[in-house]
Structure formats: C-alpha cells, structure tokens
Design a protein around this motif. Structure first.
Motif, PDB file in Angstrom:
ATOM      1  N   THR A  20       0.853  -1.186   0.000  1.00 51.46           N
ATOM      2  CA  THR A  20       0.000   0.000   0.000  1.00 51.46           C
ATOM      3  C   THR A  20       0.888   1.234   0.000  1.00 51.46           C
ATOM      4  OG1 THR A  20      -1.716  -1.149   1.250  1.00 51.46           O
ATOM      5  CG2 THR A  20      -1.803   1.245   1.249  1.00 51.46           C
ATOM      6  N   PRO A  21       0.782   2.068  -1.024  1.00 53.61           N
ATOM      7  CA  PRO A  21       1.654   3.240  -1.094  1.00 53.61           C
ATOM      8  C   PRO A  21       1.356   4.252   0.008  1.00 53.61           C
ATOM      9  CG  PRO A  21       0.028   3.296  -2.848  1.00 53.61           C
ATOM     10  CD  PRO A  21      -0.146   1.990  -2.144  1.00 53.61           C
ATOM     11  N   CYS A  22       2.313   5.117   0.241  1.00 51.70           N
ATOM     12  CA  CYS A  22       2.140   6.200   1.205  1.00 51.70           C
ATOM     13  C   CYS A  22       1.159   7.211   0.628  1.00 51.70           C
ATOM     14  CB  CYS A  22       3.481   6.878   1.484  1.00 51.70           C
ATOM     15  SG  CYS A  22       3.353   8.272   2.606  1.00 51.70           S
ATOM     16  N   VAL A  23       0.098   7.467   1.367  1.00 55.68           N
ATOM     17  CA  VAL A  23      -0.865   8.503   1.018  1.00 55.68           C
ATOM     18  C   VAL A  23      -1.057   9.322   2.295  1.00 55.68           C
ATOM     19  CG1 VAL A  23      -3.228   9.015   0.288  1.00 55.68           C
ATOM     20  CG2 VAL A  23      -2.030   7.024  -0.665  1.00 55.68           C
ATOM     21  N   TRP A  24      -0.650  10.568   2.254  1.00 58.19           N
ATOM     22  CA  TRP A  24      -0.713  11.425   3.433  1.00 58.19           C
ATOM     23  C   TRP A  24      -2.141  11.536   3.940  1.00 58.19           C
ATOM     24  CZ3 TRP A  24       3.530  12.387   5.939  1.00 58.19           C
ATOM     25  CH2 TRP A  24       4.743  12.309   5.250  1.00 58.19           C
ATOM     26  N   GLY A  25      -2.313  11.320   5.234  1.00 61.70           N
ATOM     27  CA  GLY A  25      -3.623  11.400   5.875  1.00 61.70           C
ATOM     28  C   GLY A  25      -4.421  10.118   5.799  1.00 61.70           C
ATOM     29  N   LYS A  26      -3.918   9.135   5.038  1.00 60.84           N
ATOM     30  CA  LYS A  26      -4.620   7.852   4.899  1.00 60.84           C
ATOM     31  C   LYS A  26      -3.713   6.669   5.189  1.00 60.84           C
ATOM     32  CE  LYS A  26      -8.012   9.459   1.590  1.00 60.84           C
ATOM     33  NZ  LYS A  26      -8.671   9.251   0.323  1.00 60.84           N
ATOM     34  N   GLY A  90       5.929  -5.753  17.850  1.00 60.38           N
ATOM     35  CA  GLY A  90       4.745  -4.955  18.148  1.00 60.38           C
ATOM     36  C   GLY A  90       5.059  -3.597  18.755  1.00 60.38           C
ATOM     37  N   ASP A  91       6.272  -3.408  19.255  1.00 57.83           N
ATOM     38  CA  ASP A  91       6.649  -2.087  19.750  1.00 57.83           C
ATOM     39  C   ASP A  91       6.887  -1.177  18.554  1.00 57.83           C
ATOM     40  OD1 ASP A  91       6.455  -2.865  22.418  1.00 57.83           O
ATOM     41  OD2 ASP A  91       8.573  -3.406  22.558  1.00 57.83           O
ATOM     42  N   ILE A  92       6.945   0.112  18.804  1.00 60.81           N
ATOM     43  CA  ILE A  92       7.058   1.096  17.729  1.00 60.81           C
ATOM     44  C   ILE A  92       8.325   1.922  17.920  1.00 60.81           C
ATOM     45  CG2 ILE A  92       4.589   1.139  17.311  1.00 60.81           C
ATOM     46  CD1 ILE A  92       4.393   3.660  19.010  1.00 60.81           C
ATOM     47  N   GLY A  93       8.690   2.670  16.891  1.00 59.55           N
ATOM     48  CA  GLY A  93       9.902   3.464  17.004  1.00 59.55           C
ATOM     49  C   GLY A  93      10.058   4.450  15.874  1.00 59.55           C
ATOM     50  N   VAL A  94      11.267   4.985  15.776  1.00 57.81           N
ATOM     51  CA  VAL A  94      11.573   6.005  14.776  1.00 57.81           C
ATOM     52  C   VAL A  94      12.927   5.717  14.148  1.00 57.81           C
ATOM     53  CG1 VAL A  94      12.010   8.473  14.417  1.00 57.81           C
ATOM     54  CG2 VAL A  94      10.244   7.750  16.013  1.00 57.81           C
ATOM     55  N   TYR A  95      12.982   5.893  12.843  1.00 60.48           N
ATOM     56  CA  TYR A  95      14.218   5.825  12.071  1.00 60.48           C
ATOM     57  C   TYR A  95      14.214   7.001  11.097  1.00 60.48           C
ATOM     58  CZ  TYR A  95      17.373   4.493   8.296  1.00 60.48           C
ATOM     59  OH  TYR A  95      18.350   4.504   7.338  1.00 60.48           O
ATOM     60  N   GLU A  96      15.203   7.868  11.207  1.00 64.13           N
ATOM     61  CA  GLU A  96      15.321   9.029  10.313  1.00 64.13           C
ATOM     62  C   GLU A  96      14.015   9.794  10.144  1.00 64.13           C
ATOM     63  OE1 GLU A  96      17.218   7.946   6.637  1.00 64.13           O
ATOM     64  OE2 GLU A  96      19.156   7.692   7.613  1.00 64.13           O
ATOM     65  N   LYS A  97      13.407  10.183  11.251  1.00 65.27           N
ATOM     66  CA  LYS A  97      12.173  10.991  11.283  1.00 65.27           C
ATOM     67  C   LYS A  97      10.948  10.247  10.763  1.00 65.27           C
ATOM     68  CE  LYS A  97      14.756  15.254  10.761  1.00 65.27           C
ATOM     69  NZ  LYS A  97      14.936  16.485  10.016  1.00 65.27           N
ATOM     70  N   THR A  98      11.052   8.930  10.602  1.00 63.33           N
ATOM     71  CA  THR A  98       9.933   8.129  10.117  1.00 63.33           C
ATOM     72  C   THR A  98       9.515   7.142  11.187  1.00 63.33           C
ATOM     73  OG1 THR A  98      10.738   8.306   7.844  1.00 63.33           O
ATOM     74  CG2 THR A  98       9.194   6.534   8.307  1.00 63.33           C
ATOM     75  N   ALA A  99       8.220   7.107  11.482  1.00 63.95           N
ATOM     76  CA  ALA A  99       7.692   6.156  12.458  1.00 63.95           C
ATOM     77  C   ALA A  99       7.625   4.773  11.822  1.00 63.95           C
ATOM     78  CB  ALA A  99       6.295   6.581  12.914  1.00 63.95           C
ATOM     79  N   ALA A 108       9.764  -2.184  10.427  1.00 65.93           N
ATOM     80  CA  ALA A 108       8.935  -1.841   9.267  1.00 65.93           C
ATOM     81  C   ALA A 108       8.679  -0.341   9.219  1.00 65.93           C
ATOM     82  CB  ALA A 108       7.605  -2.583   9.338  1.00 65.93           C
ATOM     83  N   VAL A 109       9.001   0.271   8.083  1.00 68.85           N
ATOM     84  CA  VAL A 109       8.733   1.689   7.869  1.00 68.85           C
ATOM     85  C   VAL A 109       7.997   1.859   6.541  1.00 68.85           C
ATOM     86  CG1 VAL A 109      10.658   2.561   9.258  1.00 68.85           C
ATOM     87  CG2 VAL A 109      11.020   2.067   6.848  1.00 68.85           C
ATOM     88  N   LYS A 110       7.175   2.873   6.484  1.00 69.29           N
ATOM     89  CA  LYS A 110       6.401   3.132   5.275  1.00 69.29           C
ATOM     90  C   LYS A 110       7.271   3.825   4.230  1.00 69.29           C
ATOM     91  CE  LYS A 110       2.167   2.979   3.656  1.00 69.29           C
ATOM     92  NZ  LYS A 110       1.410   1.738   3.671  1.00 69.29           N
ATOM     93  N   GLY A 111       7.333   3.251   3.050  1.00 69.41           N
ATOM     94  CA  GLY A 111       8.016   3.876   1.924  1.00 69.41           C
ATOM     95  C   GLY A 111       6.986   4.385   0.935  1.00 69.41           C
ATOM     96  N   ASP A 112       7.441   4.978  -0.132  1.00 66.12           N
ATOM     97  CA  ASP A 112       6.516   5.507  -1.137  1.00 66.12           C
ATOM     98  C   ASP A 112       5.588   4.446  -1.706  1.00 66.12           C
ATOM     99  OD1 ASP A 112       7.519   8.060  -0.861  1.00 66.12           O
ATOM    100  OD2 ASP A 112       8.906   7.866  -2.551  1.00 66.12           O
ATOM    101  N   ASP A 113       6.073   3.216  -1.852  1.00 69.64           N
ATOM    102  CA  ASP A 113       5.276   2.170  -2.495  1.00 69.64           C
ATOM    103  C   ASP A 113       4.883   1.032  -1.559  1.00 69.64           C
ATOM    104  OD1 ASP A 113       7.816   1.213  -2.166  1.00 69.64           O
ATOM    105  OD2 ASP A 113       8.071   0.542  -4.230  1.00 69.64           O
TER     106      ASP A 113
END
Length: 130
Positions: A20-26, A90-99, A108-113
């Motif tokens: 699922t691609p990154c869609v801001w707000g969704k 199941g815990d969460i975190g941050v890598y380079e300003k990305t949750a 797992a981090v959200k990329g463009d695609d």
C-alpha cells in the motif's frame, strides 16, 4: 493491554500495508504505526487525525498545532520510551524521522510504495506498546 488475538491482527496490518503506497492522511508512517497499535491494543491512537491532512506539510502543521515538534515527540507523548535494543515485536519506534514498528522481518517503515524492512538495530528510538 494487548488484544487476545493481537498477533493475528498484527500480521494482517503488515500484509495490508506491504504494497500500500504512502498517502498522506490515509496511509503514511504515523497512520501505519497507528494501525499496528490498534491491531495490538484495540485502540486507534490516531482516530482524531485520520483524513485531516493531505501532504507532508499538512501533517507537520497538525503535529506542531498539537504541541509536538516531530514524529518522535508524538510517539513519546503517548508511549513509554525504551531502549531500541529492548524493543519487542509490536513495539514502535523512529528511524530518520519516520515512524515504524518492530516485526518479525525487522523494523517496518512506510516507503513511497509500501512497507520497507530495515534491520531492527537501525531504529533510533523505541516505544513500548502494552
């Protein structure tokens, strides 16, 4: 408290966001993490912001309007910070300003695609999801 079938629900979130691609707000990084937290706890920590922005600029305006400086401070405002080395699935975190979230494939981090999986040791900060 973790939902009784959190593991099954958590895997479903990973499968849903995999392509699922990154869609801001969704379907951006914070909302993907919120989906993971909801799967684990049954509570959506982002229910009040979903769909209220449509760009990275809009997301950061909303973050700042709520008194936070960045993505990490949003997470720190809701979850107990732990050492990244102690983070569990199941815990969460941050890598380079990305949750992102810790899962069986790493961090797992959200990329463009869709989701990208990086080594869990690359997470800069971590927060406990109880």
């Amino acid at each position: 408290m973790r939902h009784s079938d959190w593991e099954k629900r958590f895997v479903a979130v990973t499968e849903r966001h995999l392509n699922t691609p990154c869609v801001w707000g969704k379907s951006d990084c914070l909302l993907t993490v919120a989906d993971a937290v909801e799967a684990i706890t049954g509570t959506d920590p982002a229910a009040d912001i979903r769909g209220k922005y449509r760009s990275m600029t809009g997301a950061y305006k909303l973050i700042k309007a709520r008194g936070f400086s960045d993505v990490a401070s949003v997470l720190a405002g809701q979850f107990e910070e732990i050492a990244p080395a102690l983070a569990q699935r199941g815990d969460i975190g941050v890598y380079e300003k990305t949750a992102g979230y810790f899962c069986e494939y790493g961090f797992a981090v959200k990329g463009d695609d869709g989701l990208r999986f990086i080594p869990r040791t690359m997470a800069e900060r971590a927060f406990k999801v109880a």
